[in-house]
Design an enzyme around this catalytic site. Structure first.
Site, PDB file in Angstrom:
ATOM      1  CB  CYS A 134      -0.912  -0.036   1.230  1.00 16.81           C
ATOM      2  SG  CYS A 134      -1.866   1.466   1.460  1.00 16.81           S
ATOM      3  CB  CYS A 137      -0.157   2.176   4.192  1.00 17.94           C
ATOM      4  SG  CYS A 137      -1.828   1.848   3.607  1.00 17.94           S
ATOM      5  CG  ASP A 138       3.500   0.356   4.353  1.00 16.73           C
ATOM      6  OD1 ASP A 138       3.070   0.895   5.393  1.00 16.73           O
ATOM      7  OD2 ASP A 138       3.307  -0.842   4.080  1.00 16.73           O
TER       8      ASP A 138
HETATM    9  P1  FAD Z   1     -10.737  -6.313   5.999  1.00 10.98           P
HETATM   10  O1  FAD Z   1      -9.784  -5.614   6.890  1.00 10.98           O
HETATM   11  O2  FAD Z   1     -10.183  -7.082   4.834  1.00 10.98           O
HETATM   12  O3  FAD Z   1     -11.618  -7.284   6.907  1.00 10.98           O
HETATM   13  C1  FAD Z   1     -12.444  -8.262   6.327  1.00 10.98           C
HETATM   14  C2  FAD Z   1     -13.090  -9.114   7.413  1.00 10.98           C
HETATM   15  O4  FAD Z   1     -13.965 -10.054   6.798  1.00 10.98           O
HETATM   16  C3  FAD Z   1     -12.131  -9.970   8.220  1.00 10.98           C
HETATM   17  O5  FAD Z   1     -12.620 -10.092   9.542  1.00 10.98           O
HETATM   18  C4  FAD Z   1     -12.181 -11.322   7.503  1.00 10.98           C
HETATM   19  O6  FAD Z   1     -11.797 -12.393   8.352  1.00 10.98           O
HETATM   20  C5  FAD Z   1     -13.649 -11.379   7.188  1.00 10.98           C
HETATM   21  N1  FAD Z   1     -14.068 -12.295   6.123  1.00 10.98           N
HETATM   22  C6  FAD Z   1     -13.655 -12.361   4.828  1.00 10.98           C
HETATM   23  N2  FAD Z   1     -14.335 -13.290   4.147  1.00 10.98           N
HETATM   24  C7  FAD Z   1     -15.220 -13.831   5.016  1.00 10.98           C
HETATM   25  C8  FAD Z   1     -16.239 -14.843   4.937  1.00 10.98           C
HETATM   26  N3  FAD Z   1     -16.500 -15.486   3.805  1.00 10.98           N
HETATM   27  N4  FAD Z   1     -16.942 -15.130   6.061  1.00 10.98           N
HETATM   28  C9  FAD Z   1     -16.709 -14.498   7.235  1.00 10.98           C
HETATM   29  N5  FAD Z   1     -15.782 -13.531   7.370  1.00 10.98           N
HETATM   30  C10 FAD Z   1     -15.051 -13.208   6.277  1.00 10.98           C
HETATM   31  N6  FAD Z   1      -4.850   1.019   5.474  1.00 10.98           N
HETATM   32  C11 FAD Z   1      -4.610   2.176   6.113  1.00 10.98           C
HETATM   33  O7  FAD Z   1      -5.499   3.021   6.196  1.00 10.98           O
HETATM   34  N7  FAD Z   1      -3.399   2.411   6.698  1.00 10.98           N
HETATM   35  C12 FAD Z   1      -2.372   1.513   6.666  1.00 10.98           C
HETATM   36  O8  FAD Z   1      -1.281   1.767   7.182  1.00 10.98           O
HETATM   37  C13 FAD Z   1      -2.604   0.273   5.990  1.00 10.98           C
HETATM   38  N8  FAD Z   1      -1.616  -0.643   5.852  1.00 10.98           N
HETATM   39  C14 FAD Z   1      -1.892  -1.839   5.255  1.00 10.98           C
HETATM   40  C15 FAD Z   1      -0.878  -2.804   5.223  1.00 10.98           C
HETATM   41  C16 FAD Z   1      -1.122  -4.045   4.675  1.00 10.98           C
HETATM   42  C17 FAD Z   1      -0.014  -5.083   4.677  1.00 10.98           C
HETATM   43  C18 FAD Z   1      -2.415  -4.328   4.133  1.00 10.98           C
HETATM   44  C19 FAD Z   1      -2.712  -5.693   3.570  1.00 10.98           C
HETATM   45  C20 FAD Z   1      -3.397  -3.367   4.136  1.00 10.98           C
HETATM   46  C21 FAD Z   1      -3.148  -2.107   4.693  1.00 10.98           C
HETATM   47  N9  FAD Z   1      -4.131  -1.106   4.732  1.00 10.98           N
HETATM   48  C22 FAD Z   1      -3.887   0.065   5.392  1.00 10.98           C
HETATM   49  C23 FAD Z   1      -5.465  -1.312   4.122  1.00 10.98           C
HETATM   50  C24 FAD Z   1      -6.486  -1.627   5.212  1.00 10.98           C
HETATM   51  O9  FAD Z   1      -5.984  -2.675   6.028  1.00 10.98           O
HETATM   52  C25 FAD Z   1      -7.817  -2.010   4.578  1.00 10.98           C
HETATM   53  O10 FAD Z   1      -8.284  -0.963   3.753  1.00 10.98           O
HETATM   54  C26 FAD Z   1      -8.895  -2.273   5.643  1.00 10.98           C
HETATM   55  O11 FAD Z   1      -8.470  -3.256   6.568  1.00 10.98           O
HETATM   56  C27 FAD Z   1     -10.205  -2.710   4.998  1.00 10.98           C
HETATM   57  O12 FAD Z   1     -11.141  -2.952   5.993  1.00 10.98           O
HETATM   58  P2  FAD Z   1     -12.400  -3.892   5.752  1.00 10.98           P
HETATM   59  O13 FAD Z   1     -13.079  -3.956   7.066  1.00 10.98           O
HETATM   60  O14 FAD Z   1     -13.143  -3.414   4.566  1.00 10.98           O
HETATM   61  O15 FAD Z   1     -11.811  -5.324   5.343  1.00 10.98           O
END
Ligand code: FAD
Length: 309
Positions: A134, A137-138
């Protein structure tokens, strides 16, 4: 049955659960892994009002916030299928992989996304130790350093343009014989003095000194020659895959597999809302996902009070 059932417990799902529970309605949250992608993040420095925190810490804070309210938390459970209500106001079913069925009057889908990996030696070993996904982010962590961007599509070229303003030098590696990004981005990229573009370049290994990345090796797909580049950071930009497989055929998705939502997080099915990285809302970030999750829960509440049972 629940009034609001949230599937996914990343920033979007956690925010949706807190907002729903604070309305005093029956709220459940079911997730594979509480915290979501945040668990894989080292430092978080862009969640406004929190100067700096760590991913696992942020995930634990999300869970504590949800558990502070009367929310039925079902962790380590995967949803396999969603069955919409027969008529608006009816019960929606979520079938779990373990065979269980949860019922709710409204649903918030917040199952996030996953970055596609290059799957070469060194990628997992040096994840968060120079291998990043990202740029928003980084990027700042690599100020003044040399980085590579793997992937010459729109996200790769946007990342390269963004990073070129922060780092000392960017090398873009594209597997195909030309960049696949929009012409306007490619033109912008070529106007920058500190960017090198390599096409027909297949990354074969990410190298490091045991604690951090120190370079990568790529193979020229035309000559077959292998070259090692010395650098401090590698951004993998070959696609973000939404976790929407379990609603394919049930909800309307775009060509990337993202769930289509309107400004109120409504999907095409009444009573089913979606939020965060799994949707077509642009810019996949924690703060954006959390905001969308809050919005989805408020929309679900609005749906409940307007829809007769
Ligand atoms: P997610 O965080 O992907 O959560 C999805 C949830 O759904 C999880 O609980 C998962 O277990 C669950 N799930 C998935 N499929 C199923 C299913 N079929 N049944 C039940 N549960 C399920 N963003 C920033 O703003 N700042 C940062 O510094 C940053 N750094 C990052 C670093 C990395 C390495 C990564 C990978 C991402 C980073 N991001 C950062 C992006 C950020 O993490 C995401 O935008 C954010 O987490 C998205 O949130 P979300 O709740 O939409 O999904």
């Amino acid at each position: 049955p629940f009034d609001v059932l949230v599937v996914g417990a990343g920033p979007a799902g956690a925010a949706a659960a807190v907002y729903a529970a604070r309305k005093g309605i029956r709220t459940g949250i079911v997730a594979d892994r509480f915290g979501g992608q945040v668990n894989d993040t080292l430092g978080i420095e862009n969640f406004i009002s929190v100067l700096k925190t760590e991913g696992p810490r942020f995930a634990a804070d999300l869970e504590a916030h949800v558990r502070h309210y009367d929310v039925d938390v079902m962790n380590l459970q995967r949803a396999a299928r969603v069955v919409p209500a027969e008529k608006p106001g009816g019960l929606i079913e979520v079938h779990l992989e373990n065979g269980g069925v949860l019922k709710s009057r409204s649903l918030v889908i917040a199952t996030g996304a996953r970055w596609r990996n290059v799957n070469v030696p060194g990628e997992q070993e040096y994840r968060n130790k120079g291998v990043a996904y990202c740029p928003h982010c980084d990027g700042p962590l690599f100020k003044g350093k040399r980085v590579a961007v793997i992937g010459g599509g729109n996200s790769g070229i946007e990342a390269a343009i963004d990073l070129a303003g922060i780092v000392s030098h960017v090398t873009v590696l594209e597997f195909a014989d030309k960049l696949r990004a929009d012409a306007v981005l490619v033109d912008k990229l070529h106007s920058l003095p500190n960017v090198t573009v390599l096409t027909n370049a297949q990354t074969t290994e990410i190298t490091g000194d045991g604690s951090r990345v120190n370079g990568l090796t790529y193979r020229d797909r035309v000559s077959g020659e292998e070259t090692h580049l010395e650098l401090e950071g590698i951004f993998v930009q070959i696609g973000l895959v939404p976790n929407s497989e379990f609603v394919k055929g049930t909800l309307e998705l775009n060509r990337f597999g993202e769930i289509l939502v309107d400004a109120k997080c409504q999907t095409n099915v009444p009573g089913i809302f979606a939020a965060g990285d799994v949707t077509d809302v642009p810019y996949k970030q924690i703060i954006i996902s959390a905001g969308e999750g809050a919005k989805a829960a408020l929309s679900a509440f609005d749906y409940l009070i307007r829809t007769p049972v």
